[in-house]
Design an enzyme around this catalytic site. Structure first.
Site, mmCIF file in Angstrom:
data_model
loop_
_atom_site.group_PDB
_atom_site.id
_atom_site.type_symbol
_atom_site.label_atom_id
_atom_site.label_comp_id
_atom_site.label_asym_id
_atom_site.label_seq_id
_atom_site.Cartn_x
_atom_site.Cartn_y
_atom_site.Cartn_z
ATOM 1 N N ASP A 1 8.139 -9.249 -4.020
ATOM 2 C CA ASP A 1 7.118 -8.823 -4.981
ATOM 3 C C ASP A 1 7.043 -9.792 -6.153
ATOM 4 O OD1 ASP A 1 6.930 -6.511 -3.492
ATOM 5 O OD2 ASP A 1 8.238 -5.356 -4.824
HETATM 6 N N1 URA Z 1 11.801 -4.379 -1.744
HETATM 7 C C1 URA Z 1 10.998 -4.291 -2.804
HETATM 8 O O1 URA Z 1 10.718 -3.210 -3.297
HETATM 9 N N2 URA Z 1 10.501 -5.416 -3.325
HETATM 10 C C2 URA Z 1 10.785 -6.648 -2.839
HETATM 11 O O2 URA Z 1 10.312 -7.651 -3.363
HETATM 12 C C3 URA Z 1 11.630 -6.708 -1.730
HETATM 13 C C4 URA Z 1 12.123 -5.561 -1.191
#
Ligand code: URA
Length: 240
Positions: free
Chosen positions: A108
């Site tokens: 993310d």
């Molecule tokens: N889980 C999440 O919530 N975000 C990420 O970036 C990776 C795994």
């Protein structure tokens, strides 16, 4: 181009997938091969960067070398090769590498940590295929207290909106008065999965960092930096 030094012509032809090196020698001897438009019959001929090589009149290109790097993605970068909103992307972090590298999976915008980038499409496909997703380990700081009951639920599997997560390894590294630092390993890669898992048990994620993909660890790699994977790490990834 990947061969920064000259490369033997027969090897170049073989790595372009035309034929074996031995067969390439025959093609060369028979006058079927040209470098920059000139027939070459010399066995030891070298191909240099920028040379045009043709076999029977068709130009060939040796395979691009496979490049594998571990990147420490900082916050505020999107895991994509370009962005219509002109935000920074992970491609910017490897811009000085001539090969075009693609991220293996995604993190993310606000997640930091280990991201593997490569131009090896077959490996990317294998590592991200839902059937055999490699384990990924994160360190999350979450709001509140992570009670034993919540820990047990996370370990067993929680509903994150129409999907029940598989068993996960979870351990509390530190419980502060108002937050907890937790290490969690999962095998799936649903969108925002770790954030949703903690939300499902009532602990909001405040920060999230990926510290390992399988046995490959982020270690001391600084945010925004990359390192090439070692031979052993590449072989390990291919073996998964
Ligand atoms: N889980 C999440 O919530 N975000 C990420 O970036 C990776 C795994």
């Amino acid at each position: 181009m990947w061969y920064t030094v000259a490369m033997r012509l027969n090897k170049y032809i073989a790595s372009a997938g035309v034929c074996s090196r031995r067969k390439a020698d025959e093609l060369i001897a028979n006058g079927n091969v040209k470098i920059n438009g000139v027939v070459i019959r010399e066995m030891g001929a070298q191909v240099e960067e920028g040379d045009a090589v043709s076999v029977n009149g068709t130009e060939i290109k040796a395979d691009a070398a496979k490049v594998y790097v571990a990147v420490n993605k900082p916050m505020g970068y999107i895991t994509s090769m370009d962005d219509d909103k002109d935000r920074q992307t992970v491609a910017d972090l490897v811009a000085d590498i001539p090969e075009r590298l693609f991220p293996v999976g995604r993190l993310d915008y606000n997640t930091t940590g280990l991201l593997i980038m490569t131009n090896d499409g077959a490996l990317t496909y294998a590592l991200t295929h839902p059937k055999h997703e490699v384990s990924k380990t994160y360190v999350a700081t979450v709001a509140g207290v992570l009670s034993n009951a919540r820990l047990a639920r996370l370990r067993k599997g929680v509903d994150i909106g129409g999907f029940v997560t598989s068993p996960a390894q979870v351990r509390v590294l530190r419980q502060n008065p108002r937050s907890a630092v937790v290490e969690i390993s999962i095998h799936e890669g649903k969108n925002r999965q770790v954030r949703k898992m903690f939300a499902a048990v009532g602990n909001k994620v405040q920060s999230l960092e990926r510290v390992a993909i399988g046995d490959i660890r982020l270690g001391r790699l600084l945010p925004g930096h990359y390192r090439k994977l070692t031979k052993a790490e590449i072989e390990y990834l291919k073996s998964l």
